[in-house]
Structure formats: C-alpha cells, structure tokens
Design a protein around this motif. Structure first.
Motif, PDB file in Angstrom:
ATOM      1  N   LYS A   1       5.878   1.971  12.343  1.00 26.93           N
ATOM      2  CA  LYS A   1       7.233   2.488  12.192  1.00 26.93           C
ATOM      3  C   LYS A   1       7.897   1.784  11.007  1.00 26.93           C
ATOM      4  CE  LYS A   1       7.780   3.744  17.044  1.00 26.93           C
ATOM      5  NZ  LYS A   1       8.616   3.631  18.257  1.00 26.93           N
TER       6      LYS A   1
ATOM      7  N   ASP B   1      10.151  -0.205   8.693  1.00 28.47           N
ATOM      8  CA  ASP B   1      11.080  -1.315   8.865  1.00 28.47           C
ATOM      9  C   ASP B   1      10.907  -2.240   7.662  1.00 28.47           C
ATOM     10  OD1 ASP B   1      12.842  -3.055  10.859  1.00 28.47           O
ATOM     11  OD2 ASP B   1      11.300  -4.391  10.037  1.00 28.47           O
TER      12      ASP B   1
ATOM     13  N   THR C   1      11.542  11.301   7.520  1.00 33.55           N
ATOM     14  CA  THR C   1      12.088  12.107   8.609  1.00 33.55           C
ATOM     15  C   THR C   1      12.084  13.585   8.230  1.00 33.55           C
ATOM     16  OG1 THR C   1      14.307  11.609   7.748  1.00 33.55           O
ATOM     17  CG2 THR C   1      13.497  10.256   9.564  1.00 33.55           C
TER      18      THR C   1
ATOM     19  N   ASP D   1       5.983  11.805  16.405  1.00 26.99           N
ATOM     20  CA  ASP D   1       7.258  12.203  16.995  1.00 26.99           C
ATOM     21  C   ASP D   1       8.391  11.907  16.014  1.00 26.99           C
ATOM     22  OD1 ASP D   1       9.466  12.712  18.504  1.00 26.99           O
ATOM     23  OD2 ASP D   1       9.025  11.251  20.077  1.00 26.99           O
TER      24      ASP D   1
ATOM     25  N   SER E   1      11.460  11.640  16.452  1.00 29.65           N
ATOM     26  CA  SER E   1      12.451  10.708  16.992  1.00 29.65           C
ATOM     27  C   SER E   1      12.021   9.259  16.828  1.00 29.65           C
ATOM     28  CB  SER E   1      12.689  11.002  18.482  1.00 29.65           C
ATOM     29  OG  SER E   1      11.519  10.738  19.247  1.00 29.65           O
ATOM     30  N   GLY E   2      10.735   9.009  16.619  1.00 31.78           N
ATOM     31  CA  GLY E   2      10.244   7.650  16.431  1.00 31.78           C
ATOM     32  C   GLY E   2      10.106   7.248  14.979  1.00 31.78           C
ATOM     33  N   GLY E   3      10.338   8.208  14.076  1.00 34.34           N
ATOM     34  CA  GLY E   3      10.144   7.939  12.652  1.00 34.34           C
ATOM     35  C   GLY E   3      11.383   7.365  11.994  1.00 34.34           C
TER      36      GLY E   3
ATOM     37  N   TYR F   1       7.863   6.704   9.495  1.00 35.72           N
ATOM     38  CA  TYR F   1       6.702   5.833   9.602  1.00 35.72           C
ATOM     39  C   TYR F   1       6.194   5.490   8.202  1.00 35.72           C
ATOM     40  CZ  TYR F   1       6.633   8.133  14.210  1.00 35.72           C
ATOM     41  OH  TYR F   1       6.963   8.646  15.434  1.00 35.72           O
TER      42      TYR F   1
ATOM     43  N   ARG G   1       3.542  -4.935  17.071  1.00 40.63           N
ATOM     44  CA  ARG G   1       3.713  -4.831  18.524  1.00 40.63           C
ATOM     45  C   ARG G   1       4.798  -5.776  19.011  1.00 40.63           C
ATOM     46  NH1 ARG G   1      -1.997  -4.198  18.294  1.00 40.63           N
ATOM     47  NH2 ARG G   1      -2.312  -6.438  18.579  1.00 40.63           N
TER      48      ARG G   1
ATOM     49  N   GLY H   1       8.028  -4.211  18.391  1.00 40.37           N
ATOM     50  CA  GLY H   1       8.210  -2.864  18.920  1.00 40.37           C
ATOM     51  C   GLY H   1       8.105  -1.796  17.856  1.00 40.37           C
ATOM     52  N   LEU H   2       7.310  -2.041  16.808  1.00 41.55           N
ATOM     53  CA  LEU H   2       7.221  -1.128  15.670  1.00 41.55           C
ATOM     54  C   LEU H   2       5.798  -0.623  15.430  1.00 41.55           C
ATOM     55  CD1 LEU H   2       9.520  -3.131  13.213  1.00 41.55           C
ATOM     56  CD2 LEU H   2      10.104  -0.996  14.401  1.00 41.55           C
TER      57      LEU H   2
ATOM     58  N   ASN I   1       2.420   1.760  15.866  1.00 43.89           N
ATOM     59  CA  ASN I   1       2.218   3.199  15.991  1.00 43.89           C
ATOM     60  C   ASN I   1       0.721   3.484  16.009  1.00 43.89           C
ATOM     61  OD1 ASN I   1       3.567   5.851  16.044  1.00 43.89           O
ATOM     62  ND2 ASN I   1       2.384   6.213  14.198  1.00 43.89           N
TER      63      ASN I   1
END
Length: 221
Positions: free
Chosen positions: A62, A64, A99, A116, A118-120, A122, A156, A159-160, A162
């Motif tokens: 994801k 960041d 996105t 998904d 909503s999760g991007g 990426y 991990r 929380g990023l 994929n």
C-alpha cells in the motif's frame, strides 16, 4: 543512481504535468514523441546481452511515503552486500497503481486481480538482476529474497502489506495467480474448465504460471 520512466498518452511533447520533473537536472533525458517501434528500441538500450543470467521478482504494498523511504534504504543497504559480486545490473523499479487506475479496473465487471480501490493506492516493486557467472546465482537470489523479507515484514508491522503479485515480474518461487485471492482464482479455474475442458492452455506450454499448479518451484532461497 535513480531514474524516472514517465508516460503521457496525448501527443504533447512537453506536457505541463511533467513540469516539476523537467526542472531537475538529468544525466540523460529521453523525453519526446516516438512511434511504438522507437519506444521498444529505447527500452532495449542498456538491456543485458543475450546469454546473461537473470532473475525477476515482484511484490506490492500500500502506498505510503515513509514505507517507500524504508524500502529504498533497505534496497541500498542490501545491495551493498553483493558489491563484490560481478553483476550487469541489480535494480528495484517502483511503479504506482493510482486510485484512478483502480477505479477504471472496476468497469465492465472488473478483473480478477483482487485489487480493492478502497485499499489503494498501491505500488509495485520489481527486482531484477543480471549476471554472467552461473556460480553467482545464489547470491542474487539471496539478496533479493532478503530485501523482500525485510520490506514485507515492515509493511505488515505498519498495516501496509498487500498480497497482489504482478505476474510479469513474479519469480519461479512466487504464485501470482494465487495472490489474486481464493475467490478470483476459483473463478479463473471455473472459466478454464468450461472453455478449455481438455486443459490445452494449461498443459501445451510447459513454462509460465498455471491456474492449478501454484509456484513453478515450491522451495527457494
């Protein structure tokens, strides 16, 4: 050394969207309009000579900024561990999945990639190494697998992480089709059974990634 590979789909030589990049002094600048054949020739310049050994690996995370900083620092730190090994190249390419692109993927029923929106957004990481001596292969597999292990662990923790693996970059030790998710893989397998009951496309060509086999090589570095 770093370089940016930028694309704009309209026939405008100096697209305003690239203005911030144009202000950066570059070692080499290949911007301009050219036919597809010219682009293919440009991309081939500097490629490893025929006969070189190569390996490709891919992961996705994801988007960041701080994770990207960690990723770059990790790559350079681990690259230094093979500084004494003869190599033609050892690179990490970073490619965003925006996105806008994720939204466009949902048209006409979507696709099977499992990305998904909503999760991007990426970003995809592509690790590519090339070398001349077959004895050096374990070193390049080791360094790339170590980079991936460290980056994925950090992702991990934040929380990023994929699961998606871009098939064109995956190694023989990875399972890109499995990374699309169980439901998507089952759907692809059902389509295969329906339209290819003899499994010609799964058996005729021995190489590549198959819907029913997972990673071509189950154990790796």
């Amino acid at each position: 050394m770093s370089f940016a590979n930028l694309h704009y789909t309209k026939p405008i030589a100096d697209a305003p969207v690239f203005a911030p990049w144009s202000n950066i002094t570059a070692i080499d600048d290949t911007t301009g309009l050219r036919p597809m054949s010219g682009m293919a020739d440009l991309l081939n310049q500097g490629a490893p000579a025929p006969g070189a050994y190569q390996t490709w690996w891919g992961i996705s995370l994801k988007m960041d900024r701080s994770l990207l900083d960690f990723t770059i620092a990790t790559f350079y730190a681990q690259e230094a561990t093979v500084a004494g090994v003869e190599k033609m190249l050892l690179i990490m390419a970073i490619q965003p999945i925006t996105t806008g692109a994720l939204s466009a993927m949902q048209k006409n029923g979507g696709n099977a990639l499992g990305l998904d929106p909503s999760g991007g957004p990426y970003f995809v990481l592509n690790f590519n190494a090339a070398w001349n001596n077959t004895i050096d292969e374990p070193e390049f597999h080791r360094v790339i697998s170590t980079i991936i292990r460290l980056i994925k662990a950090e992702a991990r923790e934040r929380g990023l992480d994929n699961d998606f693996l871009y098939l064109n970059y995956a190694s023989e030790y990875q399972d890109p089709i499995g990374s699309y998710g169980a439901a998507n893989k089952a759907r692809l397998q059902a389509v295969s059974r329906k339209y290819d009951p003899a499994q010609v496309f799964q058996k005729l060509q021995p190489g590549g990634f198959k819907l029913f086999k997972g990673a071509p090589k189950r154990s790796g570095p």
